[in-house]
Write a protein that holds these residues in place. Sequence first.
Motif, PDB file in Angstrom:
ATOM      1  N   LYS B  47      61.891  49.068  16.725  1.00  0.00           N
ATOM      2  CA  LYS B  47      61.894  50.487  16.685  1.00  0.00           C
ATOM      3  C   LYS B  47      62.423  50.993  15.479  1.00  0.00           C
ATOM      4  O   LYS B  47      62.135  51.847  14.914  1.00  0.00           O
ATOM      5  CB  LYS B  47      63.119  51.027  17.712  1.00  0.00           C
ATOM      6  N   SER B  48      63.483  50.247  14.955  1.00  0.00           N
ATOM      7  CA  SER B  48      64.359  50.391  13.837  1.00  0.00           C
ATOM      8  C   SER B  48      63.350  50.237  12.547  1.00  0.00           C
ATOM      9  O   SER B  48      63.024  51.113  11.688  1.00  0.00           O
ATOM     10  CB  SER B  48      65.301  49.391  13.508  1.00  0.00           C
ATOM     11  N   THR B  49      62.413  49.340  12.768  1.00  0.00           N
ATOM     12  CA  THR B  49      61.329  48.862  11.418  1.00  0.00           C
ATOM     13  C   THR B  49      60.255  50.233  11.361  1.00  0.00           C
ATOM     14  O   THR B  49      59.951  50.465  10.426  1.00  0.00           O
ATOM     15  CB  THR B  49      60.690  47.851  11.898  1.00  0.00           C
ATOM     16  N   PHE B 167      67.150  59.147  13.169  1.00  0.00           N
ATOM     17  CA  PHE B 167      68.434  58.603  13.860  1.00  0.00           C
ATOM     18  C   PHE B 167      68.216  57.280  14.280  1.00  0.00           C
ATOM     19  O   PHE B 167      67.212  57.222  15.193  1.00  0.00           O
ATOM     20  CB  PHE B 167      69.016  59.441  15.004  1.00  0.00           C
ATOM     21  N   ASP B 168      68.787  56.230  13.874  1.00  0.00           N
ATOM     22  CA  ASP B 168      68.675  54.863  14.356  1.00  0.00           C
ATOM     23  C   ASP B 168      69.947  54.366  15.303  1.00  0.00           C
ATOM     24  O   ASP B 168      70.924  54.171  14.573  1.00  0.00           O
ATOM     25  CB  ASP B 168      68.579  53.949  13.158  1.00  0.00           C
ATOM     26  N   GLU B 169      69.891  54.442  16.367  1.00  0.00           N
ATOM     27  CA  GLU B 169      70.993  54.173  17.308  1.00  0.00           C
ATOM     28  C   GLU B 169      72.168  54.850  16.938  1.00  0.00           C
ATOM     29  O   GLU B 169      73.294  54.076  16.639  1.00  0.00           O
ATOM     30  CB  GLU B 169      70.972  52.874  17.634  1.00  0.00           C
ATOM     31  N   PRO B 170      72.269  56.042  16.754  1.00  0.00           N
ATOM     32  CA  PRO B 170      73.556  56.667  16.049  1.00  0.00           C
ATOM     33  C   PRO B 170      74.925  56.484  17.044  1.00  0.00           C
ATOM     34  O   PRO B 170      75.902  56.816  16.467  1.00  0.00           O
ATOM     35  CB  PRO B 170      73.047  58.025  16.095  1.00  0.00           C
TER      36      PRO B 170
HETATM   37 MG   LIG Z   1      67.397  48.780  15.678  1.00  0.00          MG
END
Ligand SMILES: [Mg+2]
Lengths: 373, 248
Positions: B47-49, B167-170
Amino acid sequence: MSIAFVRTADAPLLPAPPTVVGWQAALRHRFMPTPLSGVASIVVGTLLVWVLWTILDWALIRAVFVAPDRVLCNAEGAGACWPFIGEKLLQWVYGFYPHSERWRVNIVYLMGAVSLAGLLIPRIPWKGWNAIFFFVIYPVITFFLLLGGRFGLTYVETSQWGGMLVTLVLAVTAIVTSVPIGILLALGRRSEMRVVSLLCTLFIEVVRGVPLVLVLFMAANMFPLFMPPGVNPDKLLKAVIGTALFASAYMAEVIRGGLQAIPKGQYEASQALGLPYWKMMGLIVMPQALKIVIPGIVNNFIGLFKDTSLVTVVGIFDLLGIVQSGFNDPKWASAQTGNTGYFALAMIYWVFCFGMSRYSMYIERKLNTGHKR
Amino acid sequence: MASNAQFAVEMKSVNKWYGQFHVLRDINLEVKKGERIVICGPSGSGKSTMIRCINRLEEHQNGDIVVDGIPLTANLKNIDDVRREVGMVFQHFNLFPHLTVMENCTLAPIWVRKMPKAEAEAAAMKFLTRVKIPEQAQKYPGQLSGGQQQRVAIARSLCMNPKIMLFDEPTSALDPEMIKEVLEVMVDLAQGGMTMLCVTHEMAFARQVANRVIFMDQGQIVEENEPNEFFKHPKSPRTKLFLEQILH
Ligand SMILES: [Mg+2]
Ligand SMILES: Nc1ncnc2c1ncn2[C@@H]1O[C@H](COP(=O)(O)OP(=O)(O)OP(=O)(O)O)[C@@H](O)[C@H]1O
């Protein structure tokens, strides 16, 4: 029996016993919290008193304060020979710079001191202008003023400079240039461009792997090899360049240490905001990295300041060289002349280095923004 | 020109590898302007990638990514242009600890957008008020709570007037009572019409604001649907398993 408990009356507030408060308690707590450390305190304390007393006895009680020449200093049991320092002090400050031209050195000292104070004391405004003056204009003025040969000033070749003047020229130039060059080398070494990183690593490792004395010898003797035939740069200039490059290599490694402590998130946040490489480094990464390594940087400055005394080996009369040359003066040669000279010299170096150390601690405290990683 | 582009983000057959490891596999995603997308999936699913590829914090090796009409290639100018239009909020805030909250917010507008300082500060104040912490402007990040820091991070991104927010797991580094204050700001942003891609496991948030929920596993998009259907009737067994785990 019930385990329930309810307090009905407050316990009384009592004064602390003397083992907790008062000077006896403080003394005990600091110097003899246990019998063993008590013994250690007494032993170390005795030793300290003895050392201080011996120095005091020599430097003040048995010392000679007024004397026309060496006779009194040579007497049996005489301590420090202060008149020697008094007579030579001006030479320590100005080297062999001609008497009639000493005002030029004075101007250089004065401008340097004033603008440095302006830079270092946070309350003083115009930091930007001051920085431009100190780092750009001042070196140019210093160069022409000290060397002369132009604008109607008599030419004073660098072999006539000496003492504090040479030490400061060497140390300040090396200190001031080592930071920017060190930053570039550190960034270069971490660069993703292999050639750049290889060249920077090579430079740092080669220079760091050689003693400064050797760098100075090589700068003095091997520079001409890199120059067109017949060109041999000034002796002092070669020493300045050698010291500055040496200092830069050390500085680069200290700064690289700081760079490594900056989390990846700082780079990512900068990039996500669209900051290009140099702005990211200049505004975000470097300020944080440099702040972390202030103690290391100042440690380098202090080491560098003292290491300038090595230039005596290539025949430059810095502070140490000038002091030593005074020992041979037949008017003053005595049993205590050397000791006194070295003692005074040590104090001069110490004052400069201690000043740098305290200032760095002050700045560290000032820059603390409450962010601990 | 860029702003006439049909999609805010367009990913076509995107593949990415870490060494031999195939981390993103055949990603196809079209995000319309104003659309709000929530991305979920197990840890390590990419997901982040994926969202980091959108502003080139990660480089993809294969396929096309077009952001607001600008193709992401090795062209540095395009990368700069994209980053100017895309804001990002990180799990660990990544505020600049040596700068005040105000300076954090005005840095990029001043140095990237060349905005005059006074104008940048006025804009920053507006966004700090929007995230409800105008009174903290002169403090340093280290003096704020986690929730406040994350709201500053959102304000900092907004100061660049981005067209898209990532937003990455804010909220996953925050205590429960702070999660709420950050989510409120994000809901407000969503209602203001911002294009958003959020990696989050806050399913209530997904239900409330998302147009679409995307489920990723092992580097692939496994399932996507509008939130009600997604949560009520997941189709893929992998999605079912995942939802069972996070919803108990
Ligand atoms: Mg991640
Ligand atoms: N720089 C890297 N080098 C090699 N492998 C990496 C790198 N970054 C991530 N990975 C791997 O790629 C995979 C996907 O990582 P990613 O961070 O995108 O997952 P994620 O879905 O965001 O997980 P999480 O929910 O834990 O944040 C993981 O298996 C991770 O180990």
